[in-house]
Design an enzyme around this catalytic site. Structure first.
Site, PDB file in Angstrom:
ATOM      1  N   CYS A 243       9.303  -4.346  31.243  1.00 57.46           N
ATOM      2  CA  CYS A 243      10.133  -5.330  31.938  1.00 57.46           C
ATOM      3  C   CYS A 243      11.482  -5.397  31.224  1.00 57.46           C
ATOM      4  CB  CYS A 243       9.440  -6.687  31.924  1.00 57.46           C
ATOM      5  SG  CYS A 243       9.428  -7.482  30.299  1.00 57.46           S
TER       6      CYS A 243
ATOM      7  N   HIS B 181       4.597 -10.077  25.069  1.00 60.35           N
ATOM      8  CA  HIS B 181       4.308  -8.875  25.850  1.00 60.35           C
ATOM      9  C   HIS B 181       3.829  -7.769  24.913  1.00 60.35           C
ATOM     10  CE1 HIS B 181       7.067  -9.980  29.492  1.00 60.35           C
ATOM     11  NE2 HIS B 181       6.462 -11.048  28.990  1.00 60.35           N
TER      12      HIS B 181
ATOM     13  N   GLU C  53       4.734  -4.638  24.456  1.00 60.06           N
ATOM     14  CA  GLU C  53       5.777  -3.904  23.735  1.00 60.06           C
ATOM     15  C   GLU C  53       6.361  -4.742  22.605  1.00 60.06           C
ATOM     16  OE1 GLU C  53       5.899  -2.477  28.073  1.00 60.06           O
ATOM     17  OE2 GLU C  53       5.649  -4.388  27.033  1.00 60.06           O
TER      18      GLU C  53
ATOM     19  N   CYS D  10      11.238  -6.436  27.513  1.00 58.65           N
ATOM     20  CA  CYS D  10      10.690  -5.404  26.630  1.00 58.65           C
ATOM     21  C   CYS D  10      11.624  -4.213  26.495  1.00 58.65           C
ATOM     22  CB  CYS D  10       9.317  -4.973  27.134  1.00 58.65           C
ATOM     23  SG  CYS D  10       8.108  -6.318  27.014  1.00 58.65           S
TER      24      CYS D  10
END
Length: 164
Positions: free
Chosen positions: A91, A61, A63, A94
């Site tokens: 999410c 992801h 992040e 993250c």
């Protein structure tokens, strides 16, 4: 220059716009619609774009990518004093990574409703984590084995262990 709320707001706006730019650029390049930056004292320590499908890595992801890059850049696992700027509300994966990184704060532009509209319903994971594990679709089960405490005991025995 004296630091004011107006300065901080302008900086937040600047970095959030950069995260959104990274996300949009990533979509054009065939990636997911997420971008992130880690910034401390006005310096970008790391940038990230969603690479899940490109790298075939469900943890890639934006992040996470930005946090990894920032930690490599400063040669430390702690991002104390830094801000994680994300194009969208992180999410649970993250958000937890941001917490583990010891970042001072997280700022995001779009929210989970925007993500859900685009087919990324992170709310499902937030809701799942709030439920009793016995209701989860994937069992998460403890099974203690002989010696399972050995790694923690070895860690505790280290006189010079890192403080998390």
């Amino acid at each position: 220059m004296t630091f004011t709320t107006a300065n901080r707001d302008a900086d937040d706006e600047r970095w959030l716009r950069e995260a959104v730019r990274l996300a949009t650029e990533n979509v054009v390049a065939g990636g997911g619609p997420f971008g992130a930056l880690v910034v401390r004292d006005g310096v970008v320590l790391g940038r990230g774009q969603n690479r899940v499908t490109r790298d075939k890595d469900p943890t890639a992801h934006a992040e996470i990518q930005a946090i990894r890059a920032a930690c490599r850049a400063i040669d430390d696992f702690s991002l104390a004093g830094a801000t994680v700027y994300s194009s969208c509300e992180p999410c649970p994966l993250c958000l937890t990574a941001c917490l583990w990184s010891r970042a001072a704060r997280v700022m995001y532009a779009a929210d989970r409703d925007d993500a859900a509209r685009a087919g990324f319903d992170d709310r499902a994971f937030y809701d799942l984590l709030a439920r009793d594990r016995s209701t989860w679709p994937m069992p998460v089960t403890e099974r203690r084995v002989d010696g399972c405490e050995a790694p923690m005991n070895a860690w505790l025995a280290l006189a010079d262990r890192a403080t998390y």
